[in-house]
Scaffold this motif. Structure first.
Motif, short mmCIF file in Angstrom:
data_model
loop_
_atom_site.label_atom_id
_atom_site.label_comp_id
_atom_site.label_asym_id
_atom_site.label_seq_id
_atom_site.Cartn_x
_atom_site.Cartn_y
_atom_site.Cartn_z
N ASP A 67 5.62 0.31 6.70
CA ASP A 67 5.48 -1.15 6.66
C ASP A 67 4.08 -1.62 7.01
O ASP A 67 3.84 -2.82 7.13
CB ASP A 67 6.50 -1.80 7.60
CG ASP A 67 7.79 -2.20 6.89
OD1 ASP A 67 7.86 -1.98 5.65
OD2 ASP A 67 8.70 -2.72 7.54
N SER A 86 0.27 -13.76 8.08
CA SER A 86 0.87 -12.43 8.23
C SER A 86 0.66 -11.89 9.63
O SER A 86 -0.16 -12.39 10.40
CB SER A 86 0.24 -11.46 7.21
OG SER A 86 0.42 -11.91 5.89
N SER A 123 -4.13 -5.54 3.29
CA SER A 123 -3.87 -6.84 2.67
C SER A 123 -4.37 -6.89 1.23
O SER A 123 -5.47 -6.44 0.92
CB SER A 123 -4.55 -7.95 3.47
OG SER A 123 -4.52 -9.18 2.78
N ALA A 134 -0.38 1.30 1.38
CA ALA A 134 0.64 1.15 2.42
C ALA A 134 1.06 2.49 2.99
O ALA A 134 1.08 3.51 2.28
CB ALA A 134 1.86 0.41 1.89
N ILE A 168 -1.85 -5.29 7.70
CA ILE A 168 -0.69 -6.16 7.89
C ILE A 168 0.51 -5.34 8.31
O ILE A 168 0.74 -4.24 7.81
CB ILE A 168 -0.36 -6.91 6.58
CG1 ILE A 168 -1.48 -7.90 6.23
CG2 ILE A 168 0.96 -7.64 6.67
CD1 ILE A 168 -1.30 -8.52 4.85
N ASN A 169 1.29 -5.89 9.25
CA ASN A 169 2.59 -5.35 9.58
C ASN A 169 3.62 -6.14 8.79
O ASN A 169 3.87 -7.31 9.08
CB ASN A 169 2.86 -5.46 11.08
CG ASN A 169 4.22 -4.92 11.49
OD1 ASN A 169 5.03 -4.52 10.65
ND2 ASN A 169 4.49 -4.92 12.78
N ASN A 170 4.22 -5.51 7.79
CA ASN A 170 5.20 -6.20 6.94
C ASN A 170 6.58 -6.31 7.58
O ASN A 170 7.51 -6.77 6.91
CB ASN A 170 5.29 -5.51 5.58
CG ASN A 170 4.11 -5.86 4.68
OD1 ASN A 170 3.63 -6.99 4.67
ND2 ASN A 170 3.62 -4.88 3.93
N GLN A 197 0.29 -2.15 5.79
CA GLN A 197 -0.32 -2.30 4.47
C GLN A 197 -1.71 -2.92 4.59
O GLN A 197 -1.97 -3.77 5.46
CB GLN A 197 0.55 -3.20 3.60
CG GLN A 197 0.02 -3.37 2.18
CD GLN A 197 0.90 -4.28 1.34
OE1 GLN A 197 1.75 -4.98 1.87
NE2 GLN A 197 0.71 -4.26 0.03
#
Length: 317
Positions: free
Chosen positions: A253, A222, A257, A250, A265-267, A255
């Protein structure tokens, strides 16, 4: 950002052999893939070129150093002044002398582990699990699997803000957990490490165990910045975050993990503002739940952008 700073420097940098890029995006070279540009991105050719650059820059111009960008959050307004990035070509060398390794600051930690394996030098398998470069490892005393950088480093060579060459001993670095007391203006260019004789099969097995742990416990595929918060004394940050109900939390975007909740995390479309706001939200919830104040491990740099300032929810950092 305006390019007037580059215009101001042109007359001073006629002897600089590296490259200077104005208004250069940083998001593509940091692991979060988020954040604003560098006012000027400088890539010196070697240590001598770096020293020239430092001597040429007026003292009022801020200098920020970035490495592989794995433990870094760049804010959306970008980074003012000069951002220095050391290239693998000029600063990625490694030489073996007995049980010692002389390593350039731009070399990836994993490459140090690989070279130590090839030379039959034990004590470096932990670097196989750290997704960063040697410069950052030296600055923050990076560690994993119960081993820290300070246990292996002998001396460090740096260039200071005036362009002088400095050599620091292990003791002079003032190492503590995820911290060094070295002056902030020093740019590390190489270091000498010392390990111990070991069988290659034993080293390889240790490295494989490190890799297996990363693949099963961390979101390595990720867009993440690695471990977000330092472990508090006697505890684990991820356990505190999980107990506070933040696993999977979140903001846009950005979040926490689901796999390892000390990782953000950058989704896909998260901005630096989203990631930092999420981190501060996690800190607040952990404080409310456990009374423990988590400290950032990820380094945050630059100016806030149009989305506004992210105030530390827990007071001054």
């Amino acid at each position: 950002m305006p390019s007037h700073l580059l215009d101001r420097l042109q007359g001073r940098l006629d002897g600089f052999r590296g490259t200077l890029q104005a208004d250069q995006p940083l998001a593509p070279i940091v692991w979060f893939r988020a954040g604003g540009p560098a006012e000027i991105l400088a890539l010196p050719t070697d240590a001598e070129d770096l020293a020239f650059l430092m001597r040429a820059l007026p003292p009022d111009i801020p200098v920020t150093v970035i490495g592989l960008g794995s433990n870094l959050l760049v804010r959306d307004g970008g980074v003012p002044g000069v951002v220095v990035r050391l290239s693998a070509r000029g600063f990625g060398q490694i030489a073996v002398d007995g049980q010692r390794l002389r390593v350039g600051a731009a070399l990836a930690d994993r490459r140090v582990a690989a070279h130590a394996l090839e030379a039959g030098i034990g004590g470096f398998a932990f670097y196989h699990g750290i997704p960063g470069g040697i410069g950052g490892a030296l600055r923050m005393n990076a560690g994993a699997n119960g081993v820290e950088t300070r246990e292996r480093v002998v001396e460090i060579v740096a260039i200071d803000r005036a362009g002088g060459r400095r050599v620091l001993s292990n003791a002079e670095m003032g190492y503590a957990y995820r911290h060094s007391a070295a002056p902030a203006d020093l740019i590390f260019v190489e270091a000498v490490y010392e390990g111990h004789p070991a069988e290659r099969d034993a080293i390889r097995a240790e490295m494989e165990a490190v890799q297996a742990h990363r693949e099963t416990a961390q979101p390595i595929k990720s867009r993440t910045g690695g471990s977000t918060f330092k472990n508090p004394p006697g505890g684990k940050a991820w356990q505190l975050i999980d107990a506070a109900g933040c696993r999977g939390l979140a903001i846009g975007d950005a979040q926490v993990s689901e796999m390892h909740c000390n990782f953000l995390i950058n989704n896909g479309g998260a901005a630096g503002h989203d990631l930092e706001t999420l981190g501060e939200t996690v800190r607040l919830r952990v404080l409310e739940h456990s009374g423990i104040r988590l400290e950032w491990e990820i380094k945050r740099i630059g100016r806030f952008g149009a989305s506004g300032i992210v105030e530390p929810f827990l007071g001054r950092d």
